[in-house]
Design a protein around this motif. Sequence first.
Motif, short mmCIF file in Angstrom:
data_model
loop_
_atom_site.label_atom_id
_atom_site.label_comp_id
_atom_site.label_asym_id
_atom_site.label_seq_id
_atom_site.Cartn_x
_atom_site.Cartn_y
_atom_site.Cartn_z
N ASN A 111 0.89 -1.28 0.10
CA ASN A 111 0.00 0.01 0.09
C ASN A 111 0.69 1.31 0.13
OD1 ASN A 111 -2.69 1.51 0.27
ND2 ASN A 111 -1.63 1.95 2.26
N ASN A 126 1.43 4.09 -3.22
CA ASN A 126 1.18 5.35 -3.29
C ASN A 126 2.43 6.19 -3.33
OD1 ASN A 126 -1.74 5.78 -2.38
ND2 ASN A 126 -1.24 4.03 -1.41
N SER A 127 3.42 5.82 -3.20
CA SER A 127 4.93 6.44 -3.40
C SER A 127 5.72 6.16 -4.43
CB SER A 127 5.40 6.21 -1.91
OG SER A 127 5.83 4.80 -1.81
#
Length: 379
Positions: free
Chosen positions: A265, A269-270
């Motif tokens: 996750n 997202n990065s």
Amino acid sequence: MNELKCLAFDRDLDFICITESHFSGDYTDAELDIPNYNIYRNDLNPSGGTCIYVHVRHTVQVLVNKSIRDFMSITVFLDTGKLHLVCLYRSPSSTVEQDVLLPSTDTDRIILLGDVNLPDVCWVTGSVKGPDNTTDTKLINQQEYLDCIVANGFSWHITNEITRRRFVCGELQESTLDQILTSDPDIIDDIIFGPPLGRSDHLTLEIRLKLYDDASYLTSVKYNWPKCDIAKVVYLGQQTDWFYSGVFDNSVDTQSQELLNKILNIVDNSVPTIKLKTTKEGIPIKKAPWECSRLQHSRKAKDKVLGAFSDAGNYRPISLTCILCKVYEKLLFKHLYSHVKGFISRNQHGFMEGKSCLSNLLESLQYIIKFLDGENCYF
């Protein structure tokens, strides 16, 4: 031929490799036909010969050099890439250049199988049975061929199993003459030894290959790690609840899966993604990211003598593991070390932070000098 046709129909085999076929040029392809299979032959040697049957569902390219007898090579085009399949019979008196029969394994998946006729090779230890300084030409040829197998990066998959049984002067003679060599040691999933066909005294070998990665892991994109937003990773890591949320299921598999989901996750997202390279058919060229560690045998550059190829001391093992596994090991070590460091002896220097072989030698030298300077030292 009837036995072979029944076997092909019953097992729905993808490939059938035959050594010492004895077909010669007198037999046409129509006489040797098996329904739903294409045959590729090299029958220059009437006393031997090799051939490969390929199921019609596969697309192949023939790479055989018909000037080399008892040797057949094809390239099979699969969804996961190319597979080079080589079928050969090596005569005990063979003088064919070994580097022709044993191609390099640097880039492609290669499976080489057949009757290699190395009766004096111990496949368990990877050495030839006999004195080191033998002058026996037969043993020398077998050692050179074994060195060539190792030098070209092949792994063998038959060790203690018997592949040939026959009666000689009323006595049962058992030997391991057939071998399976692969460029990837993990490509063989299983080997089933079956009864001989016809009047052959060699056992049949049914090989199950592992050619496809788990489809659930395949994707058309990959992470672009050089453009990872480190600040965002730190922020998301601080905001993530790393404690296990389960109540009823405390199994290791469940906890590891929850940890994996939390890490993925953060990564999603990065870390930006880029499109994965594909083949002309649009098939992604990518291996499954969660493969188990793989042991590579890297040969030391200083050993250039061909005779040194069979010496295990000339190789150093390199374990290639998943990056996530390495990060998890670091985190686990940090927590465990804080609890066990008080129980480790101060005399332990190996694998200790701030210590090494040099610190061990210095402390030992200091202890010896102190002892020699004492009053209880006697010569």
